[in-house]
Design a protein around this motif. Structure first.
Motif, short mmCIF file in Angstrom:
data_model
loop_
_atom_site.label_atom_id
_atom_site.label_comp_id
_atom_site.label_asym_id
_atom_site.label_seq_id
_atom_site.Cartn_x
_atom_site.Cartn_y
_atom_site.Cartn_z
N ILE A 73 0.83 -1.20 0.00
CA ILE A 73 0.00 0.00 0.00
C ILE A 73 0.87 1.26 0.00
N VAL A 74 1.94 1.23 0.76
CA VAL A 74 2.88 2.37 0.75
C VAL A 74 3.47 2.52 -0.65
N THR A 75 3.81 1.41 -1.28
CA THR A 75 4.36 1.45 -2.64
C THR A 75 3.38 2.11 -3.60
N LEU A 76 2.12 1.74 -3.53
CA LEU A 76 1.12 2.35 -4.41
C LEU A 76 0.98 3.84 -4.16
N LEU A 77 0.98 4.22 -2.91
CA LEU A 77 0.86 5.63 -2.56
C LEU A 77 2.06 6.42 -3.09
#
Length: 114
Positions: A73-77
């Motif tokens: 999720i951090v990667t997507l953000l």
């Protein structure tokens, strides 16, 4: 609770480094590939210096599946912001729907089903 946020912050920083390592060179396509690889690996070194301890510390608060979910999720953000601000690519509705579905998967990972 504050200590449980440290790994998330470290994963956020590590993702910023890794996103630049993997995609930052796309603005410099005329640069020799060998140089791009060396620079990318140099940037990625700092990503590993943050990601490895983040997962080590984070394992005291989160399961491996939860850590991986946080990472994704951090990667997507980070990537969404990077591709919009740095690469100048638009974020379209289908991207947002896809990201929302991935984030909704986090509910199933983090929910206490016992």
């Amino acid at each position: 609770m504050q200590a449980a946020l440290l790994p998330i912050g470290m994963l956020l920083l590590s993702n910023i480094f890794m996103t630049f390592a993997w995609y930052g060179h796309l603005k410099f396509k005329s640069a020799p590939l060998f140089l791009v690889i060396v620079v990318s690996w140099s940037i990625a070194f700092f990503e590993y210096c943050l990601a490895v301890p983040a997962n080590r510390f984070g394992s005291s608060y989160y399961s491996a599946a939860q850590l991986k979910t946080i990472q994704e999720i951090v990667t997507l953000l980070v990537f969404s912001i990077f591709s919009w601000l740095y690469l100048g690519e638009a974020i379209r509705w289908n991207h947002l729907v896809g990201f929302a579905l991935i984030c909704s998967a986090a509910f199933f990972i983090f929910h206490d089903w016992s």
